[in-house]
Design a protein around this motif. Structure first.
Motif, PDB file in Angstrom:
ATOM      1  N   ALA A  36     -27.640  23.627  66.412  1.00  0.00           N
ATOM      2  CA  ALA A  36     -27.231  23.517  67.816  1.00  0.00           C
ATOM      3  C   ALA A  36     -28.152  22.519  68.501  1.00  0.00           C
ATOM      4  N   TRP A  37     -27.936  21.257  68.246  1.00  0.00           N
ATOM      5  CA  TRP A  37     -28.810  20.203  68.726  1.00  0.00           C
ATOM      6  C   TRP A  37     -28.480  19.760  70.138  1.00  0.00           C
ATOM      7  N   SER A  38     -27.370  20.229  70.668  1.00  0.00           N
ATOM      8  CA  SER A  38     -26.975  19.846  72.021  1.00  0.00           C
ATOM      9  C   SER A  38     -26.374  21.058  72.724  1.00  0.00           C
ATOM     10  N   GLY A  39     -26.968  21.441  73.836  1.00  0.00           N
ATOM     11  CA  GLY A  39     -26.397  22.532  74.617  1.00  0.00           C
ATOM     12  C   GLY A  39     -26.924  23.891  74.222  1.00  0.00           C
ATOM     13  N   LEU A  40     -26.078  24.872  74.336  1.00  0.00           N
ATOM     14  CA  LEU A  40     -26.417  26.275  74.125  1.00  0.00           C
ATOM     15  C   LEU A  40     -26.924  26.539  72.715  1.00  0.00           C
ATOM     16  N   ARG A  41     -28.016  27.320  72.618  1.00  0.00           N
ATOM     17  CA  ARG A  41     -28.567  27.676  71.308  1.00  0.00           C
ATOM     18  C   ARG A  41     -28.553  29.177  71.055  1.00  0.00           C
ATOM     19  N   ALA A  42     -28.491  29.995  72.122  1.00  0.00           N
ATOM     20  CA  ALA A  42     -28.497  31.451  71.971  1.00  0.00           C
ATOM     21  C   ALA A  42     -27.105  31.988  72.294  1.00  0.00           C
ATOM     22  N   PHE A  43     -26.596  32.836  71.401  1.00  0.00           N
ATOM     23  CA  PHE A  43     -25.234  33.348  71.514  1.00  0.00           C
ATOM     24  C   PHE A  43     -25.245  34.864  71.372  1.00  0.00           C
ATOM     25  N   ASP A  44     -24.629  35.566  72.314  1.00  0.00           N
ATOM     26  CA  ASP A  44     -24.509  37.019  72.253  1.00  0.00           C
ATOM     27  C   ASP A  44     -23.223  37.357  71.492  1.00  0.00           C
ATOM     28  N   LEU A  45     -23.383  37.905  70.306  1.00  0.00           N
ATOM     29  CA  LEU A  45     -22.223  38.207  69.458  1.00  0.00           C
ATOM     30  C   LEU A  45     -21.324  39.288  70.036  1.00  0.00           C
ATOM     31  N   ASP A  46     -21.811  40.013  71.019  1.00  0.00           N
ATOM     32  CA  ASP A  46     -20.996  41.053  71.639  1.00  0.00           C
ATOM     33  C   ASP A  46     -20.105  40.506  72.757  1.00  0.00           C
ATOM     34  N   GLN A  47     -20.221  39.205  73.026  1.00  0.00           N
ATOM     35  CA  GLN A  47     -19.350  38.547  74.008  1.00  0.00           C
ATOM     36  C   GLN A  47     -18.385  37.637  73.235  1.00  0.00           C
ATOM     37  N   PRO A  48     -17.095  37.962  73.266  1.00  0.00           N
ATOM     38  CA  PRO A  48     -16.115  37.247  72.433  1.00  0.00           C
ATOM     39  C   PRO A  48     -16.169  35.724  72.520  1.00  0.00           C
ATOM     40  N   ARG A  49     -16.297  35.170  73.701  1.00  0.00           N
ATOM     41  CA  ARG A  49     -16.331  33.705  73.829  1.00  0.00           C
ATOM     42  C   ARG A  49     -17.572  33.116  73.169  1.00  0.00           C
ATOM     43  N   LEU A  50     -18.703  33.773  73.342  1.00  0.00           N
ATOM     44  CA  LEU A  50     -19.935  33.282  72.741  1.00  0.00           C
ATOM     45  C   LEU A  50     -19.907  33.430  71.225  1.00  0.00           C
ATOM     46  N   ARG A  51     -19.323  34.520  70.746  1.00  0.00           N
ATOM     47  CA  ARG A  51     -19.187  34.720  69.293  1.00  0.00           C
ATOM     48  C   ARG A  51     -18.327  33.604  68.697  1.00  0.00           C
ATOM     49  N   LEU A  52     -17.216  33.298  69.336  1.00  0.00           N
ATOM     50  CA  LEU A  52     -16.326  32.226  68.875  1.00  0.00           C
ATOM     51  C   LEU A  52     -17.056  30.880  68.904  1.00  0.00           C
ATOM     52  N   SER A  53     -17.806  30.641  69.942  1.00  0.00           N
ATOM     53  CA  SER A  53     -18.552  29.395  70.074  1.00  0.00           C
ATOM     54  C   SER A  53     -19.616  29.262  68.989  1.00  0.00           C
ATOM     55  N   LEU A  54     -20.313  30.335  68.686  1.00  0.00           N
ATOM     56  CA  LEU A  54     -21.312  30.311  67.620  1.00  0.00           C
ATOM     57  C   LEU A  54     -20.656  29.968  66.285  1.00  0.00           C
TER      58      LEU A  54
END
Length: 104
Positions: A36-54
């Motif tokens: 994750a060299w650009s933007g968000l680096r931490a993702f909460d797997l319990d949040q569907p959008r963040l899980r998909l993004s990860l």
């Protein structure tokens, strides 16, 4: 990147089987800079959008060890029908060719 070159690179990163994907199922995951060299680096797997993004980020940028460490087989199988619409054509084709259980 040329599509054939991209497919070759993605194919070389694949795990031998989906069973090797032993990443976490819950909690916050922080990706290393080489993934994750650009933007968000931490993702909460319990949040569907963040899980998909990860998952999208790791599939696109991760090396073989990253795929095994950050992706979880069961979550990938659950997300794939939606995830396949967000990843590149090369990623989709390489993963579905290697792992028929991902095909629609």
């Amino acid at each position: 990147m040329h599509r054939i070159t991209a497919a070759y690179e993605y194919r070389n990163r694949l795990p031998s089987s989906l069973e090797e994907l032993t990443g976490p199922e819950h909690g916050v995951v922080e990706l290393p800079l080489h993934v994750a060299w650009s933007g968000l680096r931490a993702f909460d797997l319990d949040q569907p959008r963040l899980r998909l993004s990860l998952y999208r980020t790791v599939l696109a940028e991760g090396m073989r060890d990253d795929l095994c460490c950050f992706l979880n087989r069961d979550i990938l199988l659950e997300l794939w029908p939606l995830l396949r619409t967000f990843v590149s054509r090369a990623i989709k084709e390489v993963w579905e060719e290697a792992f028929p259980e991902l095909r629609p």
